[in-house]
Design an enzyme around this catalytic site. Structure first.
Site, PDB file in Angstrom:
ATOM      1  N   GLU A 153       9.277  17.228   0.624  1.00  0.00           N
ATOM      2  CA  GLU A 153       9.455  15.790   0.799  1.00  0.00           C
ATOM      3  C   GLU A 153      10.043  15.441   2.163  1.00  0.00           C
ATOM      4  OE1 GLU A 153      11.731  14.698  -2.789  1.00  0.00           O
ATOM      5  OE2 GLU A 153       9.814  13.989  -3.575  1.00  0.00           O
ATOM      6  N   TYR A 199      -5.893   5.883  -6.621  1.00  0.00           N
ATOM      7  CA  TYR A 199      -6.385   4.518  -6.368  1.00  0.00           C
ATOM      8  C   TYR A 199      -7.036   4.417  -4.984  1.00  0.00           C
ATOM      9  CZ  TYR A 199      -5.722  -0.610  -5.673  1.00  0.00           C
ATOM     10  OH  TYR A 199      -5.872  -1.942  -5.403  1.00  0.00           O
TER      11      TYR A 199
END
Ligand code: FE
Ligand code: MN
Length: 350
Positions: A197, A133
């Site tokens: 992460e 996006y």
């Protein structure tokens, strides 16, 4: 790993808490029975993840688009670092999602942990969506962004390092009931949750959120802020998972293996610092390689601490404001409310 989720036998013996194990369940015990809940921490991470639900398209990219189109909106160095960070994340989230679904899920037997993994897998899909996006909204070159992990050496090396321990877990013949097999699996968990992460995402988080603190690309930074919040839960779950496996299989956490894991994490810190040098050749927004190196070392020590491994660096946290962002509630006006208080320089407190 039993992979016995389809196992269903007629029985009059009911499952008790003692029958449950995080990994290596007896083959006669199934993976489908969430209740009775033994691993409350996993269940609570699942509830926390659900409470933080968000969608990328809820966030307006209008101001980002205007700022990005303005030729004076960003310096060449600023555009370089933004693209490098987005390019890294664009595929890193997919690597995490694939590892989770194809390797981690199969080897974890506890239904409580699997419940969280199902939630995490959807969050990874949301993160992949977020970068798609952002790239589309800013009209960035999609080919450039999504191929960066193959074309930019500093990114390739990070991904290689984290994925180096995944292949063996993808192998269906891996037997986690042996010490060696379980160590292979634990190494992959460390590569995923602690390194990817817990370390590799943080150079990008700090640099992007530094733009956000100046109210620049606010929609992008709002999404990064939600991702950071999600990722800190992923990492905490992962470390708790590792510690729970070790507690149930103490023989696996032998000195030799611990030393190997410390070296594995330390070499990741070197790769992250190299990546930061590639992102910030000249420094931007008061950020420079030295400060970021200190930060990466600081967070690596925090990860060592949680794994009950010796801390190595002793660095201070040059960005104390990062911990505030992680704890943040979902407030739309986060950056707006702080514009007037903004001070240039990465090391300043809010
Ligand atoms: Fe993610
Ligand atoms: Mn994640």
């Amino acid at each position: 790993m039993t992979g016995n989720s389809s196992l269903l036998n007629m029985t009059k013996t009911r499952l008790t808490l003692d029958d449950k194990k995080v990994i290596n369940n007896d083959r006669t015990v199934d993976c489908n029975q969430l209740v009775p809940i033994k691993y409350q921490w996993a269940w609570h991470y699942y509830l926390d993840g659900c409470a933080n639900h968000w969608m990328p398209t809820e966030v307006s990219m209008q101001r980002d688009i205007e700022q990005w189109k303005d030729p004076k909106g960003f310096t060449a160095d600023e555009r370089h670092v933004i693209k490098r960070v987005l390019g890294f994340f664009a595929t890193a989230e997919s690597l995490v999602g694939n590892n989770l679904v194809l390797a981690v899920y199969r080897c974890v037997d506890s239904p409580e942990c699997r419940q969280y993994l199902l939630r995490q897998a959807f969050e990874e899909a949301i993160h992949i969506h977020a970068f798609q996006y952002i790239v589309q909204s800013l009209s960035l070159d999609e080919g450039e962004m999504f191929n960066m992990y193959r074309e930019v050496e500093a990114i390739y090396k990070k991904d290689q390092h984290a994925m180096s321990c995944t292949d063996c877990v993808l192998d269906l013949s891996l037997d986690t009931r042996t010490k060696e097999g379980l160590q292979i699996f634990l190494k992959n968990l460390i590569g995923l949750y602690v390194i990817t992460e817990g370390i590799f995402f943080y150079g990008g988080f700090v640099t992007m959120l530094s733009f956000g603190r100046q109210n620049r690309i606010p929609g992008t930074c709002e999404q990064i802020q939600y991702i950071l919040r999600d990722e800190s839960i992923h990492m905490n779950f992962g470390i708790e998972l590792i510690n729970a496996i070790v507690a149930e299989n103490p023989g696996v956490w032998e000195e030799k293996f611990k030393k190997e894991m410390v070296e594995f994490i330390k070499s990741a810190v070197v790769l992250e610092v190299n990546y930061i040098k590639d992102c910030l050749p000249n420094g931007v927004l008061g950020l420079n390689t030295e400060l970021l190196k200190e930060y990466v070392q600081y967070i690596a020590d925090r990860r060592f601490e949680k794994l009950h491994l010796p801390q190595f660096y002793g660095s201070n946290n040059p960005f104390p404001w990062m911990s505030e962002v992680i704890d943040l509630k979902k407030e739309k006006n986060f950056f707006e409310t702080r514009v007037t208080e903004y001070q240039t320089g990465g090391a300043l407190e809010w």
